[in-house]
Scaffold this motif. Structure first.
Motif, PDB file in Angstrom:
ATOM      1  N   SER A   1       6.387  -9.148  -2.833  1.00 53.99           N
ATOM      2  CA  SER A   1       7.495 -10.060  -2.612  1.00 53.99           C
ATOM      3  C   SER A   1       7.764 -10.887  -3.862  1.00 53.99           C
ATOM      4  O   SER A   1       6.966 -10.897  -4.807  1.00 53.99           O
ATOM      5  CB  SER A   1       7.209 -11.001  -1.426  1.00 53.99           C
ATOM      6  N   THR A   2       8.895 -11.575  -3.872  1.00 55.04           N
ATOM      7  CA  THR A   2       9.214 -12.492  -4.960  1.00 55.04           C
ATOM      8  C   THR A   2       8.433 -13.787  -4.750  1.00 55.04           C
ATOM      9  O   THR A   2       7.846 -14.014  -3.683  1.00 55.04           O
ATOM     10  CB  THR A   2      10.713 -12.785  -4.998  1.00 55.04           C
ATOM     11  N   SER A   3       8.444 -14.661  -5.746  1.00 54.34           N
ATOM     12  CA  SER A   3       7.683 -15.899  -5.642  1.00 54.34           C
ATOM     13  C   SER A   3       8.209 -16.815  -4.549  1.00 54.34           C
ATOM     14  O   SER A   3       7.466 -17.657  -4.034  1.00 54.34           O
ATOM     15  CB  SER A   3       7.701 -16.634  -6.986  1.00 54.34           C
ATOM     16  N   ASP A   4       9.486 -16.645  -4.148  1.00 54.46           N
ATOM     17  CA  ASP A   4      10.042 -17.479  -3.090  1.00 54.46           C
ATOM     18  C   ASP A   4      10.013 -16.788  -1.730  1.00 54.46           C
ATOM     19  O   ASP A   4      10.678 -17.219  -0.786  1.00 54.46           O
ATOM     20  CB  ASP A   4      11.468 -17.922  -3.431  1.00 54.46           C
ATOM     21  N   GLY A   5       9.225 -15.702  -1.626  1.00 52.28           N
ATOM     22  CA  GLY A   5       8.975 -15.091  -0.327  1.00 52.28           C
ATOM     23  C   GLY A   5       9.905 -13.976   0.095  1.00 52.28           C
ATOM     24  O   GLY A   5       9.801 -13.484   1.227  1.00 52.28           O
ATOM     25  N   LEU A   6      10.796 -13.516  -0.780  1.00 51.66           N
ATOM     26  CA  LEU A   6      11.699 -12.428  -0.426  1.00 51.66           C
ATOM     27  C   LEU A   6      10.965 -11.093  -0.563  1.00 51.66           C
ATOM     28  O   LEU A   6      10.471 -10.754  -1.638  1.00 51.66           O
ATOM     29  CB  LEU A   6      12.928 -12.448  -1.333  1.00 51.66           C
ATOM     30  N   LEU A   7      10.894 -10.334   0.534  1.00 48.00           N
ATOM     31  CA  LEU A   7      10.184  -9.060   0.512  1.00 48.00           C
ATOM     32  C   LEU A   7      10.887  -8.059  -0.395  1.00 48.00           C
ATOM     33  O   LEU A   7      12.118  -7.979  -0.416  1.00 48.00           O
ATOM     34  CB  LEU A   7      10.088  -8.484   1.926  1.00 48.00           C
ATOM     35  N   ILE A   8      10.101  -7.283  -1.130  1.00 48.93           N
ATOM     36  CA  ILE A   8      10.628  -6.252  -2.024  1.00 48.93           C
ATOM     37  C   ILE A   8      10.355  -4.893  -1.381  1.00 48.93           C
ATOM     38  O   ILE A   8       9.191  -4.500  -1.245  1.00 48.93           O
ATOM     39  CB  ILE A   8       9.957  -6.332  -3.407  1.00 48.93           C
ATOM     40  N   PRO A   9      11.385  -4.174  -0.917  1.00 49.94           N
ATOM     41  CA  PRO A   9      11.162  -2.856  -0.301  1.00 49.94           C
ATOM     42  C   PRO A   9      10.362  -1.954  -1.229  1.00 49.94           C
ATOM     43  O   PRO A   9      10.714  -1.779  -2.402  1.00 49.94           O
ATOM     44  CB  PRO A   9      12.579  -2.327  -0.080  1.00 49.94           C
ATOM     45  N   SER A  10       9.291  -1.398  -0.704  1.00 50.90           N
ATOM     46  CA  SER A  10       8.370  -0.608  -1.528  1.00 50.90           C
ATOM     47  C   SER A  10       7.794   0.535  -0.722  1.00 50.90           C
ATOM     48  O   SER A  10       7.876   0.562   0.512  1.00 50.90           O
ATOM     49  CB  SER A  10       7.222  -1.485  -2.050  1.00 50.90           C
ATOM     50  N   THR A  11       7.198   1.469  -1.440  1.00 55.49           N
ATOM     51  CA  THR A  11       6.513   2.596  -0.825  1.00 55.49           C
ATOM     52  C   THR A  11       5.043   2.537  -1.215  1.00 55.49           C
ATOM     53  O   THR A  11       4.713   2.365  -2.386  1.00 55.49           O
ATOM     54  CB  THR A  11       7.118   3.929  -1.295  1.00 55.49           C
ATOM     55  N   LEU A  12       4.166   2.637  -0.222  1.00 58.06           N
ATOM     56  CA  LEU A  12       2.729   2.637  -0.486  1.00 58.06           C
ATOM     57  C   LEU A  12       2.246   4.081  -0.525  1.00 58.06           C
ATOM     58  O   LEU A  12       2.273   4.784   0.486  1.00 58.06           O
ATOM     59  CB  LEU A  12       1.990   1.854   0.604  1.00 58.06           C
ATOM     60  N   GLU A  13       1.846   4.528  -1.701  1.00 54.07           N
ATOM     61  CA  GLU A  13       1.412   5.912  -1.903  1.00 54.07           C
ATOM     62  C   GLU A  13      -0.100   5.959  -2.009  1.00 54.07           C
ATOM     63  O   GLU A  13      -0.709   5.095  -2.650  1.00 54.07           O
ATOM     64  CB  GLU A  13       2.036   6.492  -3.168  1.00 54.07           C
ATOM     65  N   VAL A  14      -0.695   6.964  -1.408  1.00 53.28           N
ATOM     66  CA  VAL A  14      -2.144   7.103  -1.456  1.00 53.28           C
ATOM     67  C   VAL A  14      -2.498   8.438  -2.096  1.00 53.28           C
ATOM     68  O   VAL A  14      -1.852   9.464  -1.859  1.00 53.28           O
ATOM     69  CB  VAL A  14      -2.759   7.001  -0.039  1.00 53.28           C
ATOM     70  N   SER A  15      -3.520   8.431  -2.941  1.00 49.01           N
ATOM     71  CA  SER A  15      -3.961   9.651  -3.602  1.00 49.01           C
ATOM     72  C   SER A  15      -4.622  10.588  -2.602  1.00 49.01           C
ATOM     73  O   SER A  15      -4.997  10.184  -1.488  1.00 49.01           O
ATOM     74  CB  SER A  15      -4.957   9.313  -4.727  1.00 49.01           C
ATOM     75  N   ASP A  16      -4.781  11.839  -2.986  1.00 52.51           N
ATOM     76  CA  ASP A  16      -5.346  12.835  -2.087  1.00 52.51           C
ATOM     77  C   ASP A  16      -6.760  12.487  -1.649  1.00 52.51           C
ATOM     78  O   ASP A  16      -7.180  12.836  -0.535  1.00 52.51           O
ATOM     79  CB  ASP A  16      -5.330  14.211  -2.764  1.00 52.51           C
TER      80      ASP A  16
END
Length: 333
Positions: free
Chosen positions: A78-93
């Motif tokens: 998120s930004t410092s003022d709490g705005l969520l940043i759309p993201s993808t959580l990728e995991v290795s094999d």
């Protein structure tokens, strides 16, 4: 790296090991305070960037490693003022390395918050991105006619393994120069060549032909990506052809530096034997690399003289006052 995409309840896109999809309206309690099982083993090992880190490159996604695979690891950016940043959580094999990849590049020169969760609870880290990514002060056209020198000596060599710094040392004999012939809001056209250095400073060498690059889109300025079929780097009195070259990076706001750059391709070492002490032996360079634990690979023609080149964390300061000009050398019929 394999994964699936799902929408987590708190609004970020994530990529995680396969498991039942969760109703996005349900409260999973992932970030609730509460008792944690004593002696839990699923813990964070290392996080980059670390808490308080500064000058993080705006296009490098945060990442973390863990002690063992587990489906409960979570991440939120998120930004410092709490705005969520759309993201993808990728995991290795192997389930041990996670990458938090934002849908868009992070804002430059700004503080961000990374929240991570393992079996022991939640960890909050704050980091600040560097100024790379700020708009070009003079506009894209201000780059036209300018030249930069690639600093391979201070870059990080991912490939060819332990031989990378040695190869970088060979390449220091002739400065590697890249220049912008034309830049607009839509496209950028590059030129490159080997240079020479001396008491008079760095200049373009006329012993070598310049490298032709295609005109590429520049809509993401100050970030760029360019690819070309191949170039030839000077290694002492020999040449090291690099095929399928890819070069990326970001201009500083004032254009005096390229930062966060990457360089990759396939190097054909058969003509660089002179740098290894035996110009007549096409395998001399590979033998030198083998002594450092790096094996050459087959080239496009099947000959075993090539090695993958991959350089990251590459920077390039401007060479003030130098404008590269096209050089085409005639070859004997």
């Amino acid at each position: 790296m394999s994964c699936i995409r799902l929408l987590l309840p708190w609004g970020m896109l994530a990529c995680a090991p396969a498991r039942p999809l969760v109703d996005p309206l349900l409260d999973t309690g992932w970030f609730d305070d509460g008792p944690w099982e004593l002696g839990c083993r699923e813990r964070l090992v290392e996080v980059a960037p670390g808490d308080g880190a500064e000058r993080w490159y705006w296009r490098t996604p945060p990442r973390f490693t863990v002690t063992q695979p587990w489906e409960g690891y979570q991440a939120q950016l998120s930004t410092s003022d709490g705005l969520l940043i759309p993201s993808t959580l990728e995991v290795s094999d192997d389930g041990l390395t996670y990458t938090v990849r934002p849908d868009e590049a992070l804002a430059p020169d700004a503080e961000h918050v990374l929240e991570l969760e393992d079996c022991d609870g939640r960890t909050e880290l704050r980091f600040t991105t560097s100024t790379l990514g700020l708009p070009l002060e003079g506009g894209t056209s201000s780059l036209s006619g300018r030249t930069w020198q690639l600093d391979l000596a201070r870059a990080t060599w991912l490939q060819p393994g332990g031989f990378g710094p040695t190869l970088g040392g060979f390449l220091e004999s002739a400065p590697i120069l890249v220049g912008v012939r034309l830049a607009t809001d839509d496209v950028v056209r590059w030129i490159g060549t080997n240079g020479t250095g001396g008491t008079g400073g760095i200049t373009q060498s006329i012993k070598y032909p310049t490298w032709a690059f295609p005109t590429v889109p520049f809509g993401e300025a100050p970030y760029f990506e360019v690819e070309t079929a191949g170039i030839e780097l000077a290694v002492g009195d020999s040449l090291l052809p690099i095929s399928e070259l890819r070069f990326t990076g970001t201009f500083s706001a004032d254009g005096t530096r390229i930062g966060g750059a990457t360089l990759s391709g396939s190097g054909d070492t058969r003509f660089a034997g002179g740098a290894a002490g035996n110009a007549a032996d096409p395998g001399a360079f590979c033998q030198l690399a083998e002594g450092l634990g790096v094996q050459c690979e087959p080239c496009a023609d099947g000959k075993p003289y090539c090695m993958t080149v991959e350089v990251v964390d590459l920077s390039a300061p401007e060479v003030p006052g130098l404008t590269l000009v096209p050089v085409i050398l005639e070859t004997a019929p």
